[in-house]
Design an enzyme around this catalytic site. Sequence first.
Site, PDB file in Angstrom:
ATOM      1  N   HIS A  79      20.679 -26.926 -24.089  1.00 22.43           N
ATOM      2  CA  HIS A  79      20.104 -27.231 -25.404  1.00 22.43           C
ATOM      3  C   HIS A  79      20.944 -28.219 -26.206  1.00 22.43           C
ATOM      4  CE1 HIS A  79      17.910 -23.074 -25.353  1.00 22.43           C
ATOM      5  NE2 HIS A  79      17.462 -23.924 -24.448  1.00 22.43           N
ATOM      6  N   ILE A 131      22.020 -30.893 -31.254  1.00 20.72           N
ATOM      7  CA  ILE A 131      21.846 -29.517 -30.802  1.00 20.72           C
ATOM      8  C   ILE A 131      20.414 -29.090 -31.040  1.00 20.72           C
ATOM      9  CG2 ILE A 131      22.675 -27.150 -31.067  1.00 20.72           C
ATOM     10  CD1 ILE A 131      25.138 -28.448 -32.533  1.00 20.72           C
ATOM     11  N   CYS A 132      19.832 -28.566 -29.998  1.00 15.41           N
ATOM     12  CA  CYS A 132      18.459 -28.115 -30.123  1.00 15.41           C
ATOM     13  C   CYS A 132      18.461 -26.632 -30.481  1.00 15.41           C
ATOM     14  CB  CYS A 132      17.742 -28.338 -28.794  1.00 15.41           C
ATOM     15  SG  CYS A 132      15.999 -27.996 -28.895  1.00 15.41           S
ATOM     16  N   LEU A 133      18.535 -26.391 -31.773  1.00 13.63           N
ATOM     17  CA  LEU A 133      18.606 -25.005 -32.235  1.00 13.63           C
ATOM     18  C   LEU A 133      17.694 -24.911 -33.452  1.00 13.63           C
ATOM     19  CD1 LEU A 133      20.024 -22.252 -31.927  1.00 13.63           C
ATOM     20  CD2 LEU A 133      21.835 -23.123 -33.421  1.00 13.63           C
TER      21      LEU A 133
END
Lengths: 174, 227
Positions: free
Chosen positions: A104, A111-113
């Site tokens: 992620h 950041i893929c959050l």
Amino acid sequence: MTSSSSPSRKALSKIACNRLQKELSEWQVNPPTGFKHKVTDNLQKWIIEVTGAPGTLYANETYKLQVDFPEHYPMESPQATFLISFFGIYIFVIFVPPAPLHPHIYSNGHICLDILYDSWSPAMTVSSVCISILSMLSSSPEKQRPADNDRYVKNCKNGRSPKETRWWFHDDKA
Amino acid sequence: MEKGESTSTSYSDTNGSNEPDHDFECNICFELAQDPIVTLCGHLFCWPCLYRWLHHHSHSQECPVCKALVQDDKLVPLYGRGKNQTDPRTKRYPGMRIPNRPAGQRPETASPPPQQPQNDAASNFFNYGIGLMGGFMPMATTRIGNFSFGVGGLLPSLFNFQFHGFPDAALYGTAPGYPFGGYHNGFRGVPGGNNEPTAPGGGHPSDAALKNILIVVGICVFFFLLL
Ligand SMILES: [Zn+2]
Ligand SMILES: [Zn+2]
């Protein structure tokens, strides 16, 4: 133009300033485990060192997070100001490359959050975001880049429309 | 480094290491809540902070803390002793019109409690005493409600009770064919209080002596109960 450069941003509002000072003093009293923040005189940009938790794939590895705060933190929603012409997405926490190898985390440090974007809530804090990032690292089953890493990073460099590089939050919902 | 230290100390002077009380801080700006408002899920915010978040930034109507659905008409304002009129926080969001904080929903005024006897120790004691003595507690209770003096008032009422009760008891004794009426009269005499007309008067010469004896007996019973 790189992701870690700071585009011209408006200074923090008074409310944002007050809140960040509170967060900072609470951090100094009670920092989240695994994180180190060297206080500078720049309240609007925090550089935080994170060390992978013991017993995980990232144990003993150290990375740097860069946190940039928008003028109207903590109100500003994901699609608001910072980098809007660049990504079309609001980003305020990124890894300073080299970013950890993680499904992620893109190689440019993004950041893929979901809590950094659509699921952001003004009741969250830098500290709670850090804890989420560390828990994301710790739960990783393997060290690798997101499947769309090259396309995503290229789009970022080209300043393409955000719709084309829209974040999708992989499998975190489960 | 010097710079860093100076900033860190200036930052920490607001709360520092001694744990401040966060209970009344807004969950958005982390300041003491102004125009405080509470969601049904119990989370506290400044009204301007919550309004601004829900109506200008959020995509959903959910509580920033717990994601519970937030409905404007279910918000509860907190009214402390502070000024309710001024709204300084609204000005801190320049260029934004923030409507008035929702008003509290006020249930109708509570109905006054039923007339009650004085609840001090003396009247409680007195009720207890009368109940033991003659089973006249309900009457005695209403009487006591009119007396504003404490133990001092007990003796006269005790006296009246005995005073009016005795002749009827005598009647009961001398006229067995009419027991209930006599008893009933005496009963009625008690709430009459100091009304002399209900007293049968001095028809019997022995009344005064009997009265005195009964007063003494009554006082004895009273002090016995006191002990
Ligand atoms: Zn607030
Ligand atoms: Zn809530």
